[in-house]
Motif scaffolding. Structure first.
Motif, PDB file in Angstrom:
ATOM      1  N   VAL A  57       3.259   8.354  10.552  1.00 33.07           N
ATOM      2  CA  VAL A  57       4.251   9.335  10.082  1.00 33.07           C
ATOM      3  C   VAL A  57       4.336   9.232   8.562  1.00 33.07           C
ATOM      4  O   VAL A  57       3.820   8.303   7.950  1.00 33.07           O
ATOM      5  CB  VAL A  57       5.643   9.064  10.683  1.00 33.07           C
ATOM      6  CG1 VAL A  57       5.650   9.248  12.195  1.00 33.07           C
ATOM      7  CG2 VAL A  57       6.148   7.671  10.312  1.00 33.07           C
ATOM      8  N   ASN A  58       5.003  10.192   7.961  1.00 28.52           N
ATOM      9  CA  ASN A  58       5.322  10.108   6.540  1.00 28.52           C
ATOM     10  C   ASN A  58       6.544   9.199   6.372  1.00 28.52           C
ATOM     11  O   ASN A  58       7.464   9.225   7.202  1.00 28.52           O
ATOM     12  CB  ASN A  58       5.631  11.488   5.964  1.00 28.52           C
ATOM     13  CG  ASN A  58       4.532  12.498   6.232  1.00 28.52           C
ATOM     14  OD1 ASN A  58       3.362  12.236   5.954  1.00 28.52           O
ATOM     15  ND2 ASN A  58       4.893  13.641   6.801  1.00 28.52           N
ATOM     16  N   ILE A  59       6.564   8.423   5.303  1.00 23.11           N
ATOM     17  CA  ILE A  59       7.663   7.496   5.073  1.00 23.11           C
ATOM     18  C   ILE A  59       8.289   7.751   3.708  1.00 23.11           C
ATOM     19  O   ILE A  59       7.586   7.916   2.702  1.00 23.11           O
ATOM     20  CB  ILE A  59       7.190   6.025   5.124  1.00 23.11           C
ATOM     21  CG1 ILE A  59       6.715   5.656   6.529  1.00 23.11           C
ATOM     22  CG2 ILE A  59       8.297   5.072   4.660  1.00 23.11           C
ATOM     23  CD1 ILE A  59       7.818   5.519   7.545  1.00 23.11           C
ATOM     24  N   VAL A  60       9.618   7.762   3.693  1.00 22.89           N
ATOM     25  CA  VAL A  60      10.382   7.680   2.450  1.00 22.89           C
ATOM     26  C   VAL A  60      11.321   6.496   2.613  1.00 22.89           C
ATOM     27  O   VAL A  60      12.040   6.412   3.614  1.00 22.89           O
ATOM     28  CB  VAL A  60      11.197   8.963   2.177  1.00 22.89           C
ATOM     29  CG1 VAL A  60      12.027   8.786   0.907  1.00 22.89           C
ATOM     30  CG2 VAL A  60      10.290  10.174   2.055  1.00 22.89           C
ATOM     31  N   MET A  61      11.293   5.571   1.661  1.00 20.54           N
ATOM     32  CA  MET A  61      12.188   4.416   1.707  1.00 20.54           C
ATOM     33  C   MET A  61      13.133   4.449   0.521  1.00 20.54           C
ATOM     34  O   MET A  61      12.719   4.726  -0.609  1.00 20.54           O
ATOM     35  CB  MET A  61      11.412   3.097   1.673  1.00 20.54           C
ATOM     36  CG  MET A  61      10.578   2.810   2.891  1.00 20.54           C
ATOM     37  SD  MET A  61       9.961   1.092   2.894  1.00 20.54           S
ATOM     38  CE  MET A  61      11.413   0.224   3.470  1.00 20.54           C
ATOM     39  N   SER A  77      10.448   4.543  -2.477  1.00 17.63           N
ATOM     40  CA  SER A  77       9.025   4.385  -2.158  1.00 17.63           C
ATOM     41  C   SER A  77       8.611   5.409  -1.114  1.00 17.63           C
ATOM     42  O   SER A  77       9.391   5.730  -0.203  1.00 17.63           O
ATOM     43  CB  SER A  77       8.775   2.968  -1.645  1.00 17.63           C
ATOM     44  OG  SER A  77       7.396   2.689  -1.537  1.00 17.63           O
ATOM     45  N   THR A  78       7.375   5.917  -1.236  1.00 18.08           N
ATOM     46  CA  THR A  78       6.924   6.949  -0.298  1.00 18.08           C
ATOM     47  C   THR A  78       5.475   6.727   0.130  1.00 18.08           C
ATOM     48  O   THR A  78       4.680   6.102  -0.573  1.00 18.08           O
ATOM     49  CB  THR A  78       7.012   8.357  -0.926  1.00 18.08           C
ATOM     50  OG1 THR A  78       6.120   8.439  -2.043  1.00 18.08           O
ATOM     51  CG2 THR A  78       8.423   8.667  -1.373  1.00 18.08           C
ATOM     52  N   GLY A  87       0.772  -1.241   0.000  1.00 20.25           N
ATOM     53  CA  GLY A  87       0.000   0.000   0.000  1.00 20.25           C
ATOM     54  C   GLY A  87       0.798   1.283   0.000  1.00 20.25           C
ATOM     55  O   GLY A  87       0.236   2.358   0.247  1.00 20.25           O
ATOM     56  N   MET A  88       2.095   1.222  -0.298  1.00 18.31           N
ATOM     57  CA  MET A  88       2.857   2.473  -0.431  1.00 18.31           C
ATOM     58  C   MET A  88       2.288   3.268  -1.602  1.00 18.31           C
ATOM     59  O   MET A  88       1.853   2.707  -2.615  1.00 18.31           O
ATOM     60  CB  MET A  88       4.333   2.163  -0.642  1.00 18.31           C
ATOM     61  CG  MET A  88       4.995   1.483   0.565  1.00 18.31           C
ATOM     62  SD  MET A  88       5.068   2.526   2.050  1.00 18.31           S
ATOM     63  CE  MET A  88       6.433   3.624   1.653  1.00 18.31           C
ATOM     64  N   GLN A  89       2.290   4.588  -1.473  1.00 19.54           N
ATOM     65  CA  GLN A  89       1.597   5.427  -2.450  1.00 19.54           C
ATOM     66  C   GLN A  89       2.359   5.567  -3.766  1.00 19.54           C
ATOM     67  O   GLN A  89       1.769   5.639  -4.829  1.00 19.54           O
ATOM     68  CB  GLN A  89       1.349   6.816  -1.844  1.00 19.54           C
ATOM     69  CG  GLN A  89       0.340   6.796  -0.703  1.00 19.54           C
ATOM     70  CD  GLN A  89       0.300   8.105   0.053  1.00 19.54           C
ATOM     71  OE1 GLN A  89       1.244   8.910  -0.015  1.00 19.54           O
ATOM     72  NE2 GLN A  89      -0.772   8.330   0.790  1.00 19.54           N
ATOM     73  N   GLU A  90       3.683   5.642  -3.674  1.00 18.44           N
ATOM     74  CA  GLU A  90       4.500   5.757  -4.886  1.00 18.44           C
ATOM     75  C   GLU A  90       5.743   4.908  -4.708  1.00 18.44           C
ATOM     76  O   GLU A  90       6.466   5.042  -3.727  1.00 18.44           O
ATOM     77  CB  GLU A  90       4.919   7.212  -5.145  1.00 18.44           C
ATOM     78  CG  GLU A  90       5.803   7.347  -6.379  1.00 18.44           C
ATOM     79  CD  GLU A  90       6.461   8.719  -6.516  1.00 18.44           C
ATOM     80  OE1 GLU A  90       7.114   8.939  -7.539  1.00 18.44           O
ATOM     81  OE2 GLU A  90       6.333   9.528  -5.582  1.00 18.44           O
ATOM     82  N   THR A  91       5.979   4.020  -5.651  1.00 19.70           N
ATOM     83  CA  THR A  91       7.183   3.194  -5.628  1.00 19.70           C
ATOM     84  C   THR A  91       7.783   3.174  -7.023  1.00 19.70           C
ATOM     85  O   THR A  91       7.066   2.941  -8.002  1.00 19.70           O
ATOM     86  CB  THR A  91       6.886   1.751  -5.165  1.00 19.70           C
ATOM     87  OG1 THR A  91       6.307   1.787  -3.861  1.00 19.70           O
ATOM     88  CG2 THR A  91       8.163   0.920  -5.132  1.00 19.70           C
ATOM     89  N   ARG A  92       9.073   3.441  -7.091  1.00 14.52           N
ATOM     90  CA  ARG A  92       9.745   3.482  -8.385  1.00 14.52           C
ATOM     91  C   ARG A  92      11.103   2.802  -8.292  1.00 14.52           C
ATOM     92  O   ARG A  92      11.759   2.838  -7.252  1.00 14.52           O
ATOM     93  CB  ARG A  92       9.972   4.927  -8.837  1.00 14.52           C
ATOM     94  CG  ARG A  92       8.720   5.650  -9.276  1.00 14.52           C
ATOM     95  CD  ARG A  92       9.089   6.885 -10.076  1.00 14.52           C
ATOM     96  NE  ARG A  92       9.626   7.944  -9.228  1.00 14.52           N
ATOM     97  CZ  ARG A  92      10.532   8.829  -9.625  1.00 14.52           C
ATOM     98  NH1 ARG A  92      11.066   8.758 -10.829  1.00 14.52           N
ATOM     99  NH2 ARG A  92      10.946   9.777  -8.808  1.00 14.52           N
TER     100      ARG A  92
END
Length: 460
Positions: free
Chosen positions: A148-152, A75-76, A58-63
Motif C-alpha cells: 500500500v501507499n504509506i504516509v507517516m 515520511s512517505t 527505504g522510505m522515499q521521502e522523509t522530512r
C-alpha cells in the motif's frame, strides 16, 4: 526476489531480533520529554534519529517539519494510485520519568525483566511506533516494495496536547491524503486478547473561580454577613450532578449519539467483573444506582468530574478566615455527536445561573477536544481484525476508550478519514507511571500484525 518472498515476518524477526531490540533500546534511551523545556534538545535529537531510521529502511521521502515548539517527522512511500493509502500516526515524545526512586531500573535504559521490556515510552508510544517502522522495513527488504501507499507522521507534542498538530494537518492536507489512518496508542484487553477501539470521548476542561471580598477576612468579625467563596463554590459544584451521578446542565445529553445494535452487542461481549473492579479500586459501590453497565458508561456516555479545588487555609493548625477566593477545575468527557463548543457554552450559562449573591464568578475554558466514533464495518477494520486474529490466535474485541485522543477527531474533521485503533500494550503496563513496560512477545506480534494488516489492505 522469489527467495525473498518466502521469508515470513516471523522468520525475519527471528533472524534480526538482536538488532531490532538494539535499535529499540537506542530509540528509548533518548530523553524526548516534551513537557519540560530542559529536554528540548533531546526532543529534537529524537526527531533527527527517526529521520535517519526512516531513510535507512527505504522510505522515499522523509522530512523533519518544524513547528512553533517540537518537530513533526513526516515520511512517505508511494506505490501506485490504484493502491490504498494508509496514514500511520504516532508520537515520539514521552512523559517525565519522575519519581525516579520508584523505578526498578533506569527508565531510559531499556531493561528486560520476566519477558517484559521496561523503559519510559516503551508502551506510550515509542515501542508501538517502532512496530510499524519494523513492519515497513520487513516488507521493503523482503519484497522490494510495499503493498500500500504509506504516509507517516510522528509528532513530538502528544504529551502536551498536540498544540501544533491541527495547524499542521490543515497546512499539509494535500500531502496527507489517505484512505484510513492507523494509531497504536490504545491498550488490548489483556496480554492475550487484542482489541480494536471504535469510540473515544472528547473533552471540555474548565476552571471556575469564585471571588468574594477583596482580601481574606476574620471569620468571627465577618462571618454571617459576607459570602464565603469556598462555600459558594461548593454549592455550585454540588449542583452540577444529581444523586445518581447525572449531569444537571440543561440539555447536556440532547445530542448524545446512541449505540447501534451491533455496537451494543460488542460492548455486551466485554466481560468486566464488577466485584473485582470495585475491589481493585478499594471502593464498595459505584456512583450510579444498579444496574451498572461499566463498558457503556465509560465508553459511550458523557460525564462530568471535579478534578481539583483550591481555596482558603490548608496548612497545619488553624487560621479562621473567610477566604477572598476559591477555584475548581472541572472536566467533561463527551461522546459522539456532542459539540465541545456547545457544551462549554451550556456549562458557562448553567454555572452562572447557580452563582449566589455576594461573589464574582469567572469561568475559563482551558481546552476542548472532539469525541470520535469510528465505523466498524469497513474493509480497514476487517483487515485489522484478521491481522490480529492471525498473529494473536483470537479475533479482537471491539471496545471504547474513556479517555481522549484529539488527533482521531482531527483526522476525521480535517482530513476526512476514519482511524483504526490497533494497540499492542496492556492496561497494566504503567503508562505515565514508574516501571512502564511492554510485553516483549507482544512487541514482536505488533510488528507481525502491522505487516499483515498492510498486506491484507494491499489485496483488498
Amino acid at each position: 526476489m522469489s527467495n525473498k518472498e518466502k521469508i515470513t515476518v516471523e522468520n525475519y524477526i527471528e533472524c534480526n531480533k538482536k538488532d531490532i531490540l538494539a535499535e529499540l533500546t537506542h530509540f528509548l534511551a533518548i530523553k524526548s520529554i516534551s513537557t519540560n523545556s530542559t529536554y528540548n534538545k533531546d526532543v529534537q535529537a529524537c526527531a533527527n534519529h527517526l529521520e535517519v531510521i526512516l531513510n535507512r529502511i527505504g522510505m522515499q521521502e522523509t522530512r523533519i517539519i518544524q513547528t512553533k515548539k517540537h518537530p513533526i517527522v513526516y515520511s512517505t512511500y508511494h506505490v501506485s494510485n490504484h493502491k490504498p493509502t494508509v496514514l500511520i500516526y504516532g508520537h515520539y515524545d514521552v512523559q517525565p520519568a519522575d519519581p525516579l526512586d520508584l523505578w526498578h531500573s533506569d527508565p531510559f535504559k531499556a531493561t528486560i525483566i520476566d519477558e517484559y521490556i521496561y523503559a519510559r515510552g516503551v508502551s506510550d508510544d515509542k515501542g508501538q511506533v517502532y512496530c510499524h517502522i519494523k513492519a515497513i522495513e520487513y516488507l521493503l527488504k523482503t519484497t522490494g516494495t510495499l503493498p500500500v501507499n504509506i504516509v507517516m507522521i510522528i509528532e513530538g507534542e502528544e504529551e502536551i496536547g498536540s498544540p501544533n498538530l491541527a495547524p499542521f494537518l490543515e497546512e499539509y492536507q494535500e500531502k496527507l491524503r489517505a484512505d484510513v489512518a492507523v494509531i497504536s496508542d490504545t491498550p488490548m484487553i489483556n496480554k492475550d486478547q487484542p482489541a480494536l477501539c471504535f469510540s473515544l470521548r472528547g473533552m471540555v476542561y474548565a476552571e471556575i473561580t469564585v471571588t468574594g471580598p477583596n482580601k481574606d477576612l476574620h471569620s468571627g468579625q465577618y462571618g454571617g454577613i459576607v459570602q464565603n467563596p469556598i462555600q459558594a463554590l461548593c454549592r455550585i459544584i454540588a449542583k452540577l450532578k444529581d444523586d445518581n451521578d447525572k449531569v444537571m446542565i440543561p440539555n447536556f445529553y440532547d445530542d448524545v449519539l446512541s449505540l447501534s445494535v451491533k455496537e451494543q452487542v460488542y460492548l455486551d461481549d466485554i466481560s468486566i467483573n464488577q466485584a473485582s473492579y470495585l475491589n481493585d479500586l478499594g471502593i464498595t459501590e459505584f456512583a450510579k444506582e444498579p444496574p451498572v453497565d461499566i463498558a457503556k458508561q465509560l465508553w459511550a456516555e458523557p460525564t462530568l468530574d471535579c478534578n481539583g479545588i483550591v481555596g482558603g487555609y490548608t496548612e497545619k493548625g488553624a487560621k479562621t478566615i473567610i477566604p477572598s477566593k476559591a477555584s475548581a477545575k472541572v472536566s467533561m468527557r463527551l461522546v459522539a455527536n456532542q459539540d465541545p463548543n456547545d457544551i462549554a457554552e451550556k456549562f458557562k450559562a448553567y454555572v452562572a445561573s447557580l452563582a449566589p449573591k455576594g461573589i464574582t464568578l469567572d469561568i475559563d475554558i482551558h481546552s476542548l477536544a472532539q469525541p470520535a466514533r469510528m465505523a466498524i464495518d469497513t474493509v480497514y477494520i476487517k483487515a485489522a481484525s484478521e491481522a490480529f486474529k492471525q498473529n494473536f490466535g483470537v479475533a479482537p474485541k471491539f471496545v471504547g476508550e474513556g479517555g481522549t485522543i484529539p488527533v482521531v477527531a482531527d483526522f476525521k474533521h480535517i482530513l476526512g478519514v476514519d482511524t483504526v485503533m490497533m494497540g499492542f500494550n496492556c492496561p497494566d503496563d504503567c503508562i505515565h507511571s514508574p516501571n512502564e513496560r511492554l510485553l516483549l512477545a507482544n512487541f514482536f506480534k505488533g510488528i507481525q500484525t502491522s505487516a499483515r494488516f498492510l498486506e491484507l489492505l494491499g489485496k483488498s
